[in-house]
Design an enzyme around this catalytic site. Structure first.
Site, PDB file in Angstrom:
ATOM      1  N   ARG A  57     -15.459  21.207  62.858  1.00  0.00           N
ATOM      2  CA  ARG A  57     -16.790  21.152  62.901  1.00  0.00           C
ATOM      3  C   ARG A  57     -17.270  21.789  64.108  1.00  0.00           C
ATOM      4  O   ARG A  57     -18.561  22.400  63.751  1.00  0.00           O
ATOM      5  CB  ARG A  57     -17.106  19.505  63.263  1.00  0.00           C
ATOM      6  CG  ARG A  57     -16.960  18.591  62.228  1.00  0.00           C
ATOM      7  CD  ARG A  57     -16.783  17.250  62.829  1.00  0.00           C
ATOM      8  NE  ARG A  57     -15.745  16.928  63.767  1.00  0.00           N
ATOM      9  CZ  ARG A  57     -15.291  15.784  63.888  1.00  0.00           C
ATOM     10  NH1 ARG A  57     -16.110  14.669  63.577  1.00  0.00           N
ATOM     11  NH2 ARG A  57     -14.391  15.574  64.870  1.00  0.00           N
ATOM     12  N   HIS A  71     -15.599  14.550  55.360  1.00  0.00           N
ATOM     13  CA  HIS A  71     -14.381  14.313  54.748  1.00  0.00           C
ATOM     14  C   HIS A  71     -14.442  15.046  53.344  1.00  0.00           C
ATOM     15  O   HIS A  71     -13.580  15.583  52.770  1.00  0.00           O
ATOM     16  CB  HIS A  71     -13.779  13.144  54.769  1.00  0.00           C
ATOM     17  CG  HIS A  71     -13.417  12.572  56.164  1.00  0.00           C
ATOM     18  ND1 HIS A  71     -13.955  11.333  56.282  1.00  0.00           N
ATOM     19  CD2 HIS A  71     -12.790  12.843  57.026  1.00  0.00           C
ATOM     20  CE1 HIS A  71     -13.695  10.907  57.586  1.00  0.00           C
ATOM     21  NE2 HIS A  71     -12.904  12.017  57.967  1.00  0.00           N
ATOM     22  N   LYS A 113      -4.160   0.303  66.322  1.00  0.00           N
ATOM     23  CA  LYS A 113      -5.468   0.501  66.255  1.00  0.00           C
ATOM     24  C   LYS A 113      -6.063  -0.251  64.959  1.00  0.00           C
ATOM     25  O   LYS A 113      -5.937   0.383  64.163  1.00  0.00           O
ATOM     26  CB  LYS A 113      -5.944   1.970  66.334  1.00  0.00           C
ATOM     27  CG  LYS A 113      -7.388   2.110  66.782  1.00  0.00           C
ATOM     28  CD  LYS A 113      -7.707   3.570  67.122  1.00  0.00           C
ATOM     29  CE  LYS A 113      -9.014   3.961  66.694  1.00  0.00           C
ATOM     30  NZ  LYS A 113      -9.396   5.229  66.675  1.00  0.00           N
ATOM     31  N   SER A 142     -16.558   9.426  61.440  1.00  0.00           N
ATOM     32  CA  SER A 142     -16.413   8.034  61.038  1.00  0.00           C
ATOM     33  C   SER A 142     -16.946   7.091  62.260  1.00  0.00           C
ATOM     34  O   SER A 142     -17.580   6.170  62.168  1.00  0.00           O
ATOM     35  CB  SER A 142     -15.032   7.787  60.595  1.00  0.00           C
ATOM     36  OG  SER A 142     -14.683   8.533  59.523  1.00  0.00           O
TER      37      SER A 142
END
Ligand code: PNS
Length: 169
Positions: free
Chosen positions: A100, A27, A51, A137
């Site tokens: 990515r 990030h 969440k 993450s």
């Protein structure tokens, strides 16, 4: 629409949105590159009430604030609701996202097209530094939970917060 309203604005703004639970070096790489391209970069931390994360939103904001302080032109805010509304309220015409791998592309393209259709906001994709092409993450949390070394994947202050949280949970 965001475009025409921001035409007169001299300040070039962009947003890097995400969950950042917690922020990783991947990030940070994207945020630092965005901060060199734009006058002001907002880091927008999504509040997802359905969440529960490892870190509370306020903790994520504090960690991001600490690791981006050196850039000087990065602002950190939490948001809920639509990202395009966050952009509209702050006159932000561009979303900057890291890509990515090809596997990211499908969903990112859908979101980019939806956001553009909703408000005219553009999404700019930045290819992730290959060092971080496998990094997320979720993986960091999983590896750290089981005692794996993630010290090369997150900033030191995040590593410390991870160790503290996982030791006490
Ligand atoms: O780090 P993440 O969880 O991959 O980030 C996803 C995020 C926050 C960028 C995305 O879920 C988002 O923009 N959510 C805000 C709600 C919204 O605008 N949804 C419509 C997207 S087309």
């Amino acid at each position: 629409m965001i475009g025409p309203e921001s035409e007169g604005s001299q300040v070039r703004r962009a947003v890097c949105p995400g969950s950042f639970d917690p922020i990783t070096n991947g990030h940070l790489d994207i945020i630092s590159r965005a901060s060199r391209l734009y006058d002001e970069v907002y880091v927008a931390v999504m509040i997802n009430k359905s969440k529960k994360g490892l870190f509370e939103v306020d903790e994520r904001l504090d960690l991001i604030r600490e690791v981006t302080a050196e850039y000087g032109n990065v602002r950190i805010e939490a948001f809920h609701g639509l990202l395009v509304d966050f952009c509209k309220e702050r006159d932000i015409p561009a979303i900057v996202k890291g890509l990515r791998a090809v596997s990211d592309f499908d969903y990112e393209l859908q979101m980019a097209q939806m956001n553009n259709g909703l408000s005219g906001v553009e999404t700019l994709f930045v290819p992730t530094n290959p060092t971080y092409s496998f990094l997320s993450s979720s993986l960091v949390k999983e590896v750290a939970t089981w005692g794996g070394d993630v010290s090369h994947l997150v900033p030191p202050v995040v590593l410390e917060a991870l160790n503290k949280r996982l030791r006490h949970s």
